[in-house]
Each structure stands twice: as C-alpha cells, then as structure tokens.
Design an enzyme around this catalytic site. Sequence first.
Site, PDB file in Angstrom:
ATOM      1  N   ASP A  36      39.102  23.086  60.981  1.00 33.36           N
ATOM      2  CA  ASP A  36      38.150  22.005  61.268  1.00 33.36           C
ATOM      3  C   ASP A  36      38.887  20.677  61.128  1.00 33.36           C
ATOM      4  O   ASP A  36      39.216  20.262  60.019  1.00 33.36           O
ATOM      5  CB  ASP A  36      36.974  22.092  60.283  1.00 33.36           C
ATOM      6  CG  ASP A  36      35.787  21.229  60.691  1.00 33.36           C
ATOM      7  OD1 ASP A  36      35.846  20.615  61.772  1.00 33.36           O
ATOM      8  OD2 ASP A  36      34.810  21.171  59.927  1.00 33.36           O
ATOM      9  N   ASP A  37      39.173  20.030  62.250  1.00 34.19           N
ATOM     10  CA  ASP A  37      39.989  18.808  62.261  1.00 34.19           C
ATOM     11  C   ASP A  37      41.416  19.088  61.789  1.00 34.19           C
ATOM     12  O   ASP A  37      42.101  18.197  61.285  1.00 34.19           O
ATOM     13  CB  ASP A  37      39.391  17.708  61.374  1.00 34.19           C
ATOM     14  CG  ASP A  37      38.046  17.201  61.833  1.00 34.19           C
ATOM     15  OD1 ASP A  37      37.496  17.756  62.800  1.00 34.19           O
ATOM     16  OD2 ASP A  37      37.517  16.264  61.219  1.00 34.19           O
ATOM     17  N   CYS A  75      33.760  18.139  67.394  1.00 36.14           N
ATOM     18  CA  CYS A  75      33.471  19.415  66.744  1.00 36.14           C
ATOM     19  C   CYS A  75      32.601  20.362  67.564  1.00 36.14           C
ATOM     20  O   CYS A  75      33.060  21.402  68.037  1.00 36.14           O
ATOM     21  CB  CYS A  75      32.835  19.157  65.386  1.00 36.14           C
ATOM     22  SG  CYS A  75      32.416  20.650  64.486  1.00 36.14           S
ATOM     23  N   ASP A 277      39.672  22.725  66.246  1.00 32.63           N
ATOM     24  CA  ASP A 277      38.709  22.173  67.196  1.00 32.63           C
ATOM     25  C   ASP A 277      39.140  20.844  67.794  1.00 32.63           C
ATOM     26  O   ASP A 277      38.838  20.550  68.937  1.00 32.63           O
ATOM     27  CB  ASP A 277      37.322  22.040  66.552  1.00 32.63           C
ATOM     28  CG  ASP A 277      37.314  21.216  65.275  1.00 32.63           C
ATOM     29  OD1 ASP A 277      38.401  20.871  64.756  1.00 32.63           O
ATOM     30  OD2 ASP A 277      36.212  20.933  64.763  1.00 32.63           O
ATOM     31  N   ASN A 278      39.810  19.999  67.013  1.00 35.27           N
ATOM     32  CA  ASN A 278      40.182  18.678  67.527  1.00 35.27           C
ATOM     33  C   ASN A 278      41.275  18.077  66.654  1.00 35.27           C
ATOM     34  O   ASN A 278      41.705  18.682  65.673  1.00 35.27           O
ATOM     35  CB  ASN A 278      38.973  17.732  67.579  1.00 35.27           C
ATOM     36  CG  ASN A 278      38.128  17.742  66.335  1.00 35.27           C
ATOM     37  OD1 ASN A 278      36.990  18.218  66.359  1.00 35.27           O
ATOM     38  ND2 ASN A 278      38.651  17.233  65.229  1.00 35.27           N
TER      39      ASN A 278
END
Length: 507
Positions: A36-37, A75, A277-278
């Site tokens: 996540d990130d 997200c 995700d990013n």
Amino acid sequence: MARTMFNIHLLTSIFDLCVLSFTFSDAKNVVLMFGDDAGIQLGAYNNPVCKTPHLDNLASRGVTFKYGYTSVSSCSPSRSALLTGLPQHQNGIYGLASGQFHFSSFDNVISLPKILSKNQIRTGIIGKYHVQPESVYTFDFMQTDATHDGNSIGRNITLMNEYFEQFISTNDSRPFFLYMAFHDTHRCNVPDVYGEFCEKFGDPSKSNGTIPDWIPDYYDPMNVALETYIPDNSIARQDLANLYTVTGRLDQGVGLFMRTLEKYNLLDDTLIIYTSDNGIPFPGAKTNLYDHGMIEPFIVSSPDSKQNWGKTSNALASTTDIVPTILDWFDVQYPNWTLFKTQVKLTGQSLLPALSNVDATGFDHVFASHNLHEVTMYYPMRVIRTKDIRLIHNLNYFAPYPMALDIFDSPTFRKLLNDTQTGQPTEWIKSLKDYYYRSEFEMFNVTSDPNELVNLAYNPKYFSIFSDLKARLNAWQNETNDIWRCEPRGVLVTDGTCVSADNIFDN
C-alpha cells in the site's frame, strides 16, 4: 489501547502446527502480495540502505521487472484495475471507494475472483479491501478491513500469517488464488499515536503493543538513500527513514508467508507476485503519473521459469497485466461480455512469456489513467509510457493540480509549503508553482531526463514522436471506451463521436 491487542494468536489453537504433515496436489496456485503506497526502496532495486532481505530473496527466485508500473496512482482505482484488468475509467471506480463518494465499479463488471471461482479455483483476500461493490469483488475467504481494524489486518503480519495459514491449510484440493493486501507502507491515520507511517504500531519498545513476528529497524535519517524527487532536508529525510521502517515490516511479512508456503510444500506449485498500488506518499509520487508516481516494485516468481530466477527484465509491465497473467497461469479464458453495449477486451497482456524469456519482445509500452483521488481532487490524466518517452495528457490543466490529503498534511510537504511561502530554498527539483500548474501535454525523454523536467511536447523537433504517441493514446482510450476521450475541447455524443466545443457554441 491495550498492549495485548496486537499479541494475537487467536487462530493457532485451531492447529497443532507441530504435527501437520499436509501434502497438496500438483494444482497450480497464485499468491499476490500487494503493498500500500509501497515503492522500490528495496535491495532488489539497488537501495543500499533499506533492509529487505525477504523481498530480495523473492527476487532471487523470480524475475524483477525494472520497469513495473501502476495503471493509476491512487488506491481504490488501482486496486480495481488490478482485480479487473480494466483501467479505472472503464471499470467505474474513478476515485477512492467510500459510501460518501460512491465510487464503485459498475454492477456487471466481471472481476478476477469471480472468473476464477466459476472455474473451480478457490479465492481469498487478507488485508486491505478498499473496492466496491462487494457483489463485484467477491472472494470465497475474506478477512479484511471491512471486519477488522485496518492496522491489525494490514500491518500486523502475525495475524495476517495466521489467516494465511488458515486459508491454505483447508482440506480442499482445488487450486487457489490468495490476495495478501498489506496496509504498509501507507501513512498512518493516527500519527500522533503510532508515528507518521505507523512505524511504532506493534513495537513494545514504543509502548504500542506487540507484533510477535516483527523486529523493527529504525534508520538514521542522514543515512537514507534520498531519491532526487524528495527534498533534501532533515524533515524529509526523517519521513523517508520512517517509510524504511514499515517497509521492513512488510518485508518480514513476506518472509512469514514464504515460510508458510514452504511448510505446506506449495512453493513448487505457486506463482508469487509482489507489487503495489501506487507511488510512495511523497510530493511528486503518489497520485501523479510521472515516473515516480507510476513506478512500482514488480517481482514475479514462477516455478516454471527457474532458468531465469535472479534475473532482471527490461520489459514494461503494468498492473493491468496481472489479470491476463493469472488467467494464463490457470489456463482460464477471459469471458465474453459487454459493458454498456461495448465488447470488453483486456488491453494488458500475460507476463508469463517475459518470465520464460527476459528478453521477450512486445512489452514496449504501458498506459495509465487517473481521474480523481478524493472526490474534490478532479485532475484526469491519460498516459502512454514507452521505453524512452512518457506522454501525459492533462485534461483539466486549467486548474491547479490537487494534493491528496495525506501528502498535503505530511511533514515533507508542510516543510516544502512553508519554505516556499517564506522564500527559503526548498531543496526540491521544481517549484511549487510548476508542480501545481501544468501544461495540457507533458512529454519527457525519461532516459536522458529521468526527473522529467524538460517538456518536449511543444518542441517542433519532437512533433512526429508527439503525434504518434498521442494517436496511440487516443486509440487506447477508444478501445477502453473512455468517456473522457473527447476532453478537454470536445463533447462525447451518443453515437460515440466527439463534437468540438467550438462547434457547439457556434450553433
């Protein structure tokens, strides 16, 4: 909050771990681990400081994609693209999923877990969910932040591994797809208690409970490997050091899951994918479609491609390639279906050929698409990225670029904002004015200009390259039924064509 909250062994009593001698069939499986990130602050990506031995070990038994990209740097839209193979503008999650914003995939979208379930493949998710509706994103086994505290189910690697083991130890001979969705390395929702990145969460030395399988590493901010797009000051360095700490927690979680797979003799039957995700939650990265916002760790371990373990591929890979890759692995055909009377086809491709041959051709570009992060942050962008060139079309370039709240409120950005307001040197690669106000088209030679500072879109010498990439981008928008494809100077009408706004005004 009681310290015992994180010392969780709720599930181990179900099993007598010492006497299990489970042997599985030769069925193929998939484990997808999703940060996540999470960025490329890994040894496998040549970061010499951040300790990631388990992800580095995964890279040693797989192929590391040097050019792995998200299809959208936000997200929920990214997770929707991951699980459908469709860009966010096609599947309907245009921004962060929530009841208030009501960003949801269309009801008849067909997701990966739905396809696999219909083909007798068991599906599970453990960790962060953050997509909707559940009717589209349905898994057979679900232990997510919908029913758990988000930090516990996404950062407590001990609890995650207990659910991991519960899922794979089920006496079920079907092959499986298991999606392990970390909440690390996202910024913390209670930084005053747990630190900016929840780096104190589960660390008994910080009086914040215990995650039994995590040994925290804390870093001297002066020793971090500072990326060029992060300002060089003590506050940003400390921010990055905290990111390193929770990257280590994620990494140790990967180690736990790998040992569990080994315990159940599943490593030789399982395709393992690690990505995110990013971009990391720093200005210039997350929610941007510059390279620093799109670049992701992208490691794929296949037991069928051992001859290439430990190698690096220069193929361009996208998170929209994951659905076709997993379907290819299971030898499952993508279904024939329509969305708004348009035949749906995946525009990503299976990465299995790139695992078998790291020099495989045909992986020379990726696309990306962004509309919003939070509902007030409307800044649609469409992107094509080739080996050397990135073309960005900013559809709402009239407006200033909107900042995601977690980045706007971060120590790094507050320092950057305050230094700009007081006229102090920011030690950043660009000014805030240039960051906020962007041209309609931005085109960069990412090989000679990796920080993407020289816009070539309006340089006559690059007109033919610009025209070609623009045409390819427009073709992809048409293929994916992008309802924004006529913007910013036209209107999409009912027959699917674009009418110039000038013509409308003239009439």
